[in-house]
Design a protein around this motif. Structure first.
Motif, PDB file in Angstrom:
ATOM      1  N   GLY A 275       0.786  -1.222   0.000  1.00  0.00           N
ATOM      2  CA  GLY A 275       0.000   0.000   0.000  1.00  0.00           C
ATOM      3  C   GLY A 275       0.815   1.268   0.000  1.00  0.00           C
ATOM      4  O   GLY A 275       0.273   2.356  -0.198  1.00  0.00           O
ATOM      5  N   MET A 276       2.120   1.161   0.220  1.00  0.00           N
ATOM      6  CA  MET A 276       2.971   2.348   0.117  1.00  0.00           C
ATOM      7  C   MET A 276       3.157   2.718  -1.346  1.00  0.00           C
ATOM      8  O   MET A 276       3.147   1.860  -2.234  1.00  0.00           O
ATOM      9  N   ILE A 277       3.343   4.002  -1.603  1.00  0.00           N
ATOM     10  CA  ILE A 277       3.612   4.495  -2.955  1.00  0.00           C
ATOM     11  C   ILE A 277       5.002   5.120  -2.968  1.00  0.00           C
ATOM     12  O   ILE A 277       5.356   5.892  -2.069  1.00  0.00           O
ATOM     13  N   VAL A 278       5.799   4.756  -3.963  1.00  0.00           N
ATOM     14  CA  VAL A 278       7.140   5.315  -4.122  1.00  0.00           C
ATOM     15  C   VAL A 278       7.353   5.716  -5.576  1.00  0.00           C
ATOM     16  O   VAL A 278       6.726   5.174  -6.484  1.00  0.00           O
ATOM     17  N   SER A 279       8.238   6.670  -5.769  1.00  0.00           N
ATOM     18  CA  SER A 279       8.646   7.005  -7.131  1.00  0.00           C
ATOM     19  C   SER A 279       9.809   6.110  -7.542  1.00  0.00           C
ATOM     20  O   SER A 279      10.515   5.555  -6.705  1.00  0.00           O
ATOM     21  N   ASN A 280       9.989   5.970  -8.839  1.00  0.00           N
ATOM     22  CA  ASN A 280      11.099   5.215  -9.423  1.00  0.00           C
ATOM     23  C   ASN A 280      11.731   6.135 -10.454  1.00  0.00           C
ATOM     24  O   ASN A 280      11.224   6.285 -11.552  1.00  0.00           O
ATOM     25  N   LEU A 298       4.905   4.021  -8.265  1.00  0.00           N
ATOM     26  CA  LEU A 298       4.636   2.600  -8.072  1.00  0.00           C
ATOM     27  C   LEU A 298       3.912   2.376  -6.749  1.00  0.00           C
ATOM     28  O   LEU A 298       4.177   3.074  -5.767  1.00  0.00           O
ATOM     29  N   ILE A 299       3.040   1.369  -6.718  1.00  0.00           N
ATOM     30  CA  ILE A 299       2.414   0.916  -5.478  1.00  0.00           C
ATOM     31  C   ILE A 299       3.062  -0.402  -5.069  1.00  0.00           C
ATOM     32  O   ILE A 299       3.249  -1.299  -5.907  1.00  0.00           O
ATOM     33  N   GLU A 313       6.007 -13.000   3.326  1.00  0.00           N
ATOM     34  CA  GLU A 313       5.347 -12.540   2.113  1.00  0.00           C
ATOM     35  C   GLU A 313       6.406 -11.906   1.207  1.00  0.00           C
ATOM     36  O   GLU A 313       7.442 -11.428   1.674  1.00  0.00           O
ATOM     37  N   TYR A 314       6.139 -11.915  -0.086  1.00  0.00           N
ATOM     38  CA  TYR A 314       7.051 -11.268  -1.036  1.00  0.00           C
ATOM     39  C   TYR A 314       6.294 -10.178  -1.783  1.00  0.00           C
ATOM     40  O   TYR A 314       5.121 -10.352  -2.135  1.00  0.00           O
ATOM     41  N   TYR A 315       6.997  -9.070  -2.003  1.00  0.00           N
ATOM     42  CA  TYR A 315       6.361  -7.895  -2.588  1.00  0.00           C
ATOM     43  C   TYR A 315       7.000  -7.518  -3.919  1.00  0.00           C
ATOM     44  O   TYR A 315       8.150  -7.865  -4.218  1.00  0.00           O
ATOM     45  N   GLY A 316       6.236  -6.806  -4.718  1.00  0.00           N
ATOM     46  CA  GLY A 316       6.706  -6.213  -5.960  1.00  0.00           C
ATOM     47  C   GLY A 316       5.983  -4.893  -6.139  1.00  0.00           C
ATOM     48  O   GLY A 316       5.441  -4.337  -5.182  1.00  0.00           O
ATOM     49  N   PHE A 317       5.950  -4.401  -7.372  1.00  0.00           N
ATOM     50  CA  PHE A 317       5.350  -3.096  -7.630  1.00  0.00           C
ATOM     51  C   PHE A 317       4.280  -3.180  -8.712  1.00  0.00           C
ATOM     52  O   PHE A 317       4.367  -4.006  -9.628  1.00  0.00           O
ATOM     53  N   GLU A 318       3.302  -2.300  -8.604  1.00  0.00           N
ATOM     54  CA  GLU A 318       2.310  -2.077  -9.659  1.00  0.00           C
ATOM     55  C   GLU A 318       2.437  -0.635 -10.113  1.00  0.00           C
ATOM     56  O   GLU A 318       2.434   0.287  -9.288  1.00  0.00           O
ATOM     57  N   LYS A 319       2.571  -0.429 -11.419  1.00  0.00           N
ATOM     58  CA  LYS A 319       2.731   0.929 -11.945  1.00  0.00           C
ATOM     59  C   LYS A 319       1.438   1.729 -11.826  1.00  0.00           C
ATOM     60  O   LYS A 319       0.357   1.240 -12.121  1.00  0.00           O
ATOM     61  N   LEU A 320       1.594   2.983 -11.424  1.00  0.00           N
ATOM     62  CA  LEU A 320       0.491   3.929 -11.462  1.00  0.00           C
ATOM     63  C   LEU A 320       0.534   4.779 -12.727  1.00  0.00           C
ATOM     64  O   LEU A 320      -0.500   5.181 -13.247  1.00  0.00           O
ATOM     65  N   THR A 321       1.736   5.057 -13.221  1.00  0.00           N
ATOM     66  CA  THR A 321       1.935   5.996 -14.324  1.00  0.00           C
ATOM     67  C   THR A 321       1.696   5.313 -15.667  1.00  0.00           C
ATOM     68  O   THR A 321       2.198   4.220 -15.908  1.00  0.00           O
TER      69      THR A 321
END
Length: 346
Positions: A275-280, A298-299, A313-321
């Protein structure tokens, strides 16, 4: 403010002081007031609220304040379902505005129309204003052509800015503030033929951008662990950039929001959470020549894997842009091919 801090200390109040964000002057004033209160409060004396004290009641700096990351900060950083839905919707509308803008700019450049960096930023604002829910820019637009693009936090002014043409790279870092979300996006384009040097640098920045975008990591991983993904392709030829790879972003709030980040500054051990959002936004900047940056938001999301080593648990990213990246001057090299050099069987 100072009187309030002294009053709180004198009444035995305990303040939550987040070391990552609190003003040092506030801490200094409050701790000094606590020290003064300690000296005045002795065993058996009455405090301002009339209660008796004993040796265990006497305050010290540790009992005056709680020195931890604020729970409010974490609660803001982890977006709920409504905030995520709003951010997804707003990025679609923002992408529509940017698609119109880039089409307009490409046509103007092809007609040899003289466009200044400031005029371009103003025109982008006009396109964003057409979108529903638009309030304002989320930060001052960085519109940098050629050497100005190498200035990381460049801000053009009408009195001192460049005319943009098809002879060099153009970097545009911008964002919108909407009622349902916040955007932040950077694209670097060339309307003519980039040099071989520019092509290689752009390609390596893009490799780093893709590496972060595709990263998968176990829960509890702080953002600085991922920073090397963004820089690895640049490091292979002795290049780098002098800013972090990603910052937290608010949902219809501050475009720079903590505590999470992706950065070479390994002092920030905040884990990236669902649920965190970060820029790449890796980049490369050649002083007095050109600048390159590619940025998406990215979320952090959970990913489904065949294994879960350690029970994590393992995490990845989902693009918002959703705005396309110019690919016409990507070098035709295989990403990561040099990793396998020398590993072929004899």
């Amino acid at each position: 403010m100072q009187l309030m801090l002294v009053w709180l200390a004198g009444n035995g109040s305990k303040l939550w002081l987040d070391p990552s964000s609190i003003n040092a002057a506030i801490v200094s004033i409050f701790e000094a007031a606590c020290d003064k209160h300690n000296k005045m409060t002795r065993k058996g004396e009455k405090t301002r609220d009339g209660s008796s004290t004993n040796s265990q009641d006497v305050y010290n700096n540790e009992s005056c304040g709680v020195y931890k990351v604020s729970p409010v900060t974490i609660a803001k950083a982890i977006k709920n379902r409504a905030e995520i839905e709003g951010m997804q919707n707003v990025h679609l509308r923002d992408a529509a505005a940017l698609a119109e803008f880039w089409a307009w700019m490409e046509e103007e450049i092809s007609k040899k129309m003289p466009l200044t960096e400031v005029e371009i930023a103003d025109k982008l604002l006009d396109f964003r204003k057409k979108q529903s829910g638009f309030l304002d820019t989320s930060f001052d637009t960085i519109s940098g052509y050629g050497a100005n693009g190498a200035i990381i936090h460049y801000k053009p002014t009408s009195e001192n800015c460049s005319v943009v043409d098809d002879k060099n790279l153009f970097l545009l870092d911008s964002g919108g503030q909407y009622v349902d979300g916040t955007t932040d996006i950077t694209r670097t384009v060339h309307f003519g033929e980039p040099s071989a040097r520019q092509k290689e640098c752009f390609t390596r920045v893009l490799q780093g951008h893709i590496a972060v975008d595709q990263a998968i990591f176990p829960e509890g991983t702080p953002g600085f662990v991922l920073d090397v993904f963004a820089r690895s392709s640049l490091w292979k030829i002795g290049l780098d950039y002098r800013h972090g790879t990603g910052h937290g972003v608010g949902a219809a709030l501050n475009v720079h929001e903590g505590p999470q980040s992706i950065s070479f500054r390994y002092g920030n051990t905040t884990a990236l959470q669902k649920g965190m959002i970060v820029s790449n936004e890796p980049g490369y900047y050649e002083d007095n020549s050109f600048g390159i940056r590619i940025e998406n938001l990215l979320i952090v999301k959970e990913v489904d894997l065949p294994n879960y080593f350690g029970g994590f648990e393992y995490y990845g990213f989902e693009k918002l842009t959703f705005v396309p990246i110019q690919v016409s001057y990507i070098l035709q090299i295989q990403i990561g091919v040099d990793l396998f050099q020398g590993m072929k069987p004899s």
